[in-house]
Scaffold this active site. Structure first.
Site, PDB file in Angstrom:
ATOM      1  N   ARG A 144       0.717  -1.056  -0.166  1.00  0.00           N
ATOM      2  CA  ARG A 144       0.117   0.058  -0.103  1.00  0.00           C
ATOM      3  C   ARG A 144       0.797   1.348   0.017  1.00  0.00           C
ATOM      4  NH1 ARG A 144      -1.772   0.476   4.451  1.00  0.00           N
ATOM      5  NH2 ARG A 144      -1.320  -1.415   5.436  1.00  0.00           N
TER       6      ARG A 144
ATOM      7  N   TYR B 164      -1.509  -3.628  -6.872  1.00  0.00           N
ATOM      8  CA  TYR B 164      -1.050  -4.332  -5.698  1.00  0.00           C
ATOM      9  C   TYR B 164      -2.227  -4.253  -4.509  1.00  0.00           C
ATOM     10  CZ  TYR B 164       1.432  -7.153  -2.670  1.00  0.00           C
ATOM     11  OH  TYR B 164       2.036  -8.441  -2.015  1.00  0.00           O
ATOM     12  N   GLY B 165      -2.521  -5.138  -3.876  1.00  0.00           N
ATOM     13  CA  GLY B 165      -3.400  -5.368  -2.691  1.00  0.00           C
ATOM     14  C   GLY B 165      -4.508  -4.457  -2.680  1.00  0.00           C
ATOM     15  N   GLY B 166      -4.298  -3.853  -1.145  1.00  0.00           N
ATOM     16  CA  GLY B 166      -4.957  -2.690  -0.909  1.00  0.00           C
ATOM     17  C   GLY B 166      -5.167  -1.545  -1.894  1.00  0.00           C
TER      18      GLY B 166
ATOM     19  N   LYS C 271      -9.503  -2.611   1.621  1.00  0.00           N
ATOM     20  CA  LYS C 271      -9.090  -1.337   2.666  1.00  0.00           C
ATOM     21  C   LYS C 271      -9.998  -0.061   2.111  1.00  0.00           C
ATOM     22  CE  LYS C 271      -6.473  -3.802   5.483  1.00  0.00           C
ATOM     23  NZ  LYS C 271      -5.403  -4.356   5.221  1.00  0.00           N
TER      24      LYS C 271
ATOM     25  N   HIS D 242     -10.608  -2.569  11.319  1.00  0.00           N
ATOM     26  CA  HIS D 242      -9.568  -3.349  10.939  1.00  0.00           C
ATOM     27  C   HIS D 242      -9.323  -4.544  12.023  1.00  0.00           C
ATOM     28  CE1 HIS D 242      -5.024  -3.328   9.464  1.00  0.00           C
ATOM     29  NE2 HIS D 242      -6.013  -4.109   8.974  1.00  0.00           N
TER      30      HIS D 242
ATOM     31  N   SER E  38      -1.424  -3.806  10.430  1.00  0.00           N
ATOM     32  CA  SER E  38      -0.789  -4.736   9.061  1.00  0.00           C
ATOM     33  C   SER E  38       0.415  -5.566   9.564  1.00  0.00           C
ATOM     34  CB  SER E  38      -0.874  -4.321   7.804  1.00  0.00           C
ATOM     35  OG  SER E  38      -2.043  -3.729   7.477  1.00  0.00           O
TER      36      SER E  38
ATOM     37  N   CYS F 249       0.900  -7.875  11.993  1.00  0.00           N
ATOM     38  CA  CYS F 249       1.441  -7.981  13.439  1.00  0.00           C
ATOM     39  C   CYS F 249       0.624  -9.509  13.722  1.00  0.00           C
ATOM     40  CB  CYS F 249       0.723  -7.091  14.230  1.00  0.00           C
ATOM     41  SG  CYS F 249       1.625  -5.557  14.493  1.00  0.00           S
TER      42      CYS F 249
ATOM     43  N   LYS G  50      -2.074 -11.120  12.513  1.00  0.00           N
ATOM     44  CA  LYS G  50      -3.721 -11.160  12.664  1.00  0.00           C
ATOM     45  C   LYS G  50      -4.255 -12.409  12.141  1.00  0.00           C
ATOM     46  CE  LYS G  50      -6.175  -7.791  11.578  1.00  0.00           C
ATOM     47  NZ  LYS G  50      -6.623  -6.606  10.623  1.00  0.00           N
TER      48      LYS G  50
ATOM     49  N   ASP H  74      -9.353  -9.961   9.009  1.00  0.00           N
ATOM     50  CA  ASP H  74      -8.774  -8.819   8.701  1.00  0.00           C
ATOM     51  C   ASP H  74      -9.707  -7.567   9.141  1.00  0.00           C
ATOM     52  OD1 ASP H  74      -6.627  -6.947   7.803  1.00  0.00           O
ATOM     53  OD2 ASP H  74      -7.417  -6.684   5.767  1.00  0.00           O
TER      54      ASP H  74
ATOM     55  N   ASN I 228       6.379  -8.459   2.035  1.00  0.00           N
ATOM     56  CA  ASN I 228       5.178  -8.446   1.807  1.00  0.00           C
ATOM     57  C   ASN I 228       4.224  -9.293   0.790  1.00  0.00           C
ATOM     58  OD1 ASN I 228       2.664  -7.125   2.893  1.00  0.00           O
ATOM     59  ND2 ASN I 228       2.649  -5.645   1.074  1.00  0.00           N
TER      60      ASN I 228
ATOM     61  N   ARG J 257       2.087 -12.258  -0.750  1.00  0.00           N
ATOM     62  CA  ARG J 257       0.950 -12.619   0.000  1.00  0.00           C
ATOM     63  C   ARG J 257       0.326 -13.925  -0.696  1.00  0.00           C
ATOM     64  NH1 ARG J 257      -1.477  -8.551   3.752  1.00  0.00           N
ATOM     65  NH2 ARG J 257       0.129  -7.112   4.128  1.00  0.00           N
TER      66      ARG J 257
ATOM     67  N   ARG K 276       2.776  -3.898  18.123  1.00  0.00           N
ATOM     68  CA  ARG K 276       4.067  -4.935  18.180  1.00  0.00           C
ATOM     69  C   ARG K 276       5.099  -3.546  18.920  1.00  0.00           C
ATOM     70  NH1 ARG K 276       7.228  -7.818  14.565  1.00  0.00           N
ATOM     71  NH2 ARG K 276       5.074  -8.605  13.500  1.00  0.00           N
TER      72      ARG K 276
ATOM     73  N   ASN L 113      -0.602 -17.919  22.572  1.00  0.00           N
ATOM     74  CA  ASN L 113      -1.379 -16.753  22.724  1.00  0.00           C
ATOM     75  C   ASN L 113      -2.978 -17.154  23.440  1.00  0.00           C
ATOM     76  OD1 ASN L 113       0.637 -14.828  21.883  1.00  0.00           O
ATOM     77  ND2 ASN L 113      -0.317 -14.647  20.071  1.00  0.00           N
TER      78      ASN L 113
HETATM   79  O1  SAT Z   1      -2.705  -4.712   1.025  1.00  0.00           O
HETATM   80  S1  SAT Z   1      -3.575  -4.639   1.986  1.00  0.00           S
HETATM   81  O2  SAT Z   1      -4.195  -3.468   2.569  1.00  0.00           O
HETATM   82  O3  SAT Z   1      -4.762  -5.435   1.393  1.00  0.00           O
HETATM   83  C1  SAT Z   1      -2.930  -5.635   3.247  1.00  0.00           C
HETATM   84  C2  SAT Z   1      -2.578  -5.097   4.527  1.00  0.00           C
HETATM   85  O4  SAT Z   1      -2.081  -4.014   4.664  1.00  0.00           O
HETATM   86  O5  SAT Z   1      -3.176  -5.669   5.535  1.00  0.00           O
HETATM   87 MN    MN Z   2      -5.012  -5.341   7.284  1.00  0.00          MN
END
Ligand code: SAT
Ligand code: MN
Length: 590
Positions: free
Chosen positions: A80, A208-210, A217, A237, A259, A261, A263, A286, A373, A375, A406, A502
């Site tokens: 992102r 890419y991604g988000g 997001k 989130h 992000s 950490c 999840k 998420d 990063n 995925r 974190r 945990n």
């Molecule tokens: O790239 S994303 O936002 O979909 C993944 C993340 O940062 O949690």
């Molecule tokens: Mn996330």
């Protein structure tokens, strides 16, 4: 605009607002063809075949990883881009200091220039999707227009995509409009713009991604958080996990972490062998949409239908479920390859990389073999612990909300907020060391309230006010906690084993919710003593536990002062009740 617009389903389900919008976008972007996605298996297979022919997808070893593929993004397009992400509200104050702002008129003008003729020679895909179970009153729909087939297949895995969503949009009338083009992947011509007042998103220059999967997001957090404030709910989130105790009682927890950490690991937690009888079910990894229910409790749905999870570090010990889950029907992005054409990543703990994430022969001098990063995209149904309740239209009742960051120091392993309003301060105080999920330096401590810093679609001051208002409405609000799995000792070693262990902390949290566990009152909230935690079978030094459960008043006074300074940034929009919570904390700290 191309005259030969391919239609793949009866036009009758295209409502006028959708049809008009697609037509106007096509006029602007000039695609060669238009493909209306129906969400069918046949469509998915044919898109996958096209992407293989074009070389955008590589088939992985079908014996070891059946139906798995690898995509490589442009090396400058791997996460992102928060500095290029904007919230465009009429009044700048409504976006708040937590967002980059542009006026809606400037935002649209800038994007119109970028989008003009950008789909010449390309196909425009119309992707109708529903965030949440298709028959849930809590779900919200959108349409993403994109010129990337890679985005379409990700959306097919991540959302309820296709005809049923288009039909729901036809019935409801309103939907979130998301316009995306990969453009030339030029970082200087890359923007992710949000227009919450118009329920619209415009994203250019990233695949890419988000940045590009606009349901995630952009819609489910930035636009939805704005929508949720107007409608009286919360878009957060947060993962959602169901925990069944050996006594057979199931409770649901929603937990927010910045992000990368852990999840996804927490959402798919595997109980340690020394905690027999526990069962864990994943509702979401998420994002949670939280609604006050008719019984005065808070109910959660997961708006997503799949996972876009961090690959590095996944192995049979850290997350056996995820490790098994991503061995079939999975789309990998930016991992490395072995000589057998198997995917490889740092922390896999077997195999050897020969080709790095950029497709070059692997050479340690070039950095990690898989991008940090990198995925996996996979349907949530592939999770062996998928909770059937994830498809329930009414959602699941939340017993506890857990915040975490974190942090190498200051924050203890776990503490409990005194009440809802104090819990809002606990959430607002979340701070974390940055990770690879966003472009920028990793390992820097930054405030990340409710883990929503990059995702709240409006002013944090108003957002905290809304949290306080939701709490006031709930007759049976969930209890609120803060955890820190990442505390380190003087030698920089993690004090807590994390992962499956945990559950020991979650066990205490659930017992607290049931009135069955003790806690010691401290100035920052209620902490377990070592004897209150289930530590059976855990090999941990008493000094480590003592450090994990310690509260240093000097450090916390500095923390509270820093929090006050942070709240100053939001000026008059900071709720007085939140200021009062900091003052009360300072008073307790002496
Ligand atoms: O790239 S994303 O936002 O979909 C993944 C993340 O940062 O949690
Ligand atoms: Mn996330």
């Amino acid at each position: 605009m191309a005259t030969a617009a391919a239609t793949t389903h009866p036009l009758s389900s295209i409502s006028k607002p959708v049809g008009d919008w697609v037509r106007s976008v096509a006029e602007l972007t000039q695609p060669d063809a238009i493909h209306w996605c129906d969400g069918s298996d046949a469509e998915y297979r044919s898109l996958m075949a096209e992407l293989q022919t074009s070389g955008e997808l590589l088939k992985l070893n079908p014996e070891h990883f059946p139906n798995c593929f690898l995509a490589r993004s442009h090396p400058s397009d791997v996460a992102r881009v928060e500095h290029l992400t904007f919230v465009c509200t009429t009044d700048r104050e409504d976006a708040g200091p937590n967002n980059h702002w542009m006026s809606p008129a400037d935002g649209h003008a800038k994007m119109r220039d970028l989008f003009k003729d950008c789909m010449k020679g390309r196909t425009l895909y119309v992707v109708p999707y529903c965030m949440g179970p298709i028959d849930s009153p809590y779900s919200r729909c959108g349409v993403e227009i994109t010129d990337s087939a890679y985005v379409v297949i990700n959306m097919a895995l991540m959302t309820r995509m296709g005809l049923p969503a288009l039909e729901r949009i036809g019935r409801e009338g309103s939907f979130v409009k998301g316009l995306h083009s990969t453009g030339e992947l030029d970082p200087n011509r890359r923007f992710i713009m949000h227009f919450p007042e118009e329920l619209a998103i415009e994203s250019f220059g990233s695949g890419y991604g988000g940045n590009a999967l606009l349901g995630k997001k952009c819609h489910a957090l930035r636009i939805a958080s704005f929508q949720a404030r107007n409608e009286g709910w919360l878009a957060e989130h947060m993962l959602i996990v169901g925990l069944q105790s050996p006594q057979g009682e199931t409770h649901y927890i929603a937990a927010a972490f910045p992000s990368a950490c852990g999840k996804t690991n927490l959402a798919m937690l595997i109980p340690p062998g020394s905690m027999p009888g526990w069962k864990v079910f994943t509702v979401g990894d998420d994002i949670a949409w939280l609604h006050p229910g008719p019984d005065g409790r808070l109910y959660a749905i997961n708006p997503e239908a799949g996972y876009f999870g961090v690959v590095p570090g996944t192995n049979p010990k850290t997350n056996r479920n995820a490790y098994e889950m991503i061995r079939r029907d999975t789309l990998f992005t930016n991992v490395a390859l072995t000589a057998d054409n198997d995917p490889w990543w740092e922390g896999l703990e077997s195999g050897t990389p020969v080709i790095d994430w950029q497709g070059r022969p692997y050479d340690a001098k070039n950095g990690p073999a898989a991008h940090p990063n990198s995925r996996f995209t996979v349907s949530a149904k592939k999770n062996p612990n998928y909770a059937p309740e994830a498809d329930s239209p009414r959602g699941v009742p939340i017993s506890a909300i857990v915040f975490g960051g974190r942090r190498r120091g200051v924050a203890p392993l776990v503490y409990e907020a005194r009440d809802w309003n104090h819990g809002v301060l606990v959430g607002a105080s979340v701070a974390s060391e940055t990770t690879a999920a966003a472009i920028g330096e990793a390992g820097v401590l930054r405030r990340d309230p409710m883990a929503m810093k990059p995702f709240a679609g409006y002013n944090f001051g108003d957002y905290w006010n809304h949290w306080l208002a939701i709490g006031a409405k709930l007759k049976h609000p969930p209890r609120i906690y803060h955890v820190n799995w990442f505390r380190r000792d003087a030698n920089n070693k993690f004090l807590w084993p994390g992962f499956g262990d945990n559950l020991r902390v979650l066990d205490w949290i659930l017992k607290r919710c049931n009135g069955k566990a003790e806690a010691a009152e401290t100035p920052i909230g209620n902490l377990p003593k070592a004897k209150d935690l289930n530590l059976a079978g855990l090999d941990i030094a008493p000094q480590a536990l003592e450090q994990l459960l310690s509260v240093d008043a000097t450090e916390w006074r500095a923390e509270a002062a820093d929090m006050n300074k942070y709240l100053d940034e939001f000026g008059a929009r900071t709720p007085a009740a939140l200021r009062a919570e900091v003052q009360a904390l300072q008073k307790r700290l002496g």
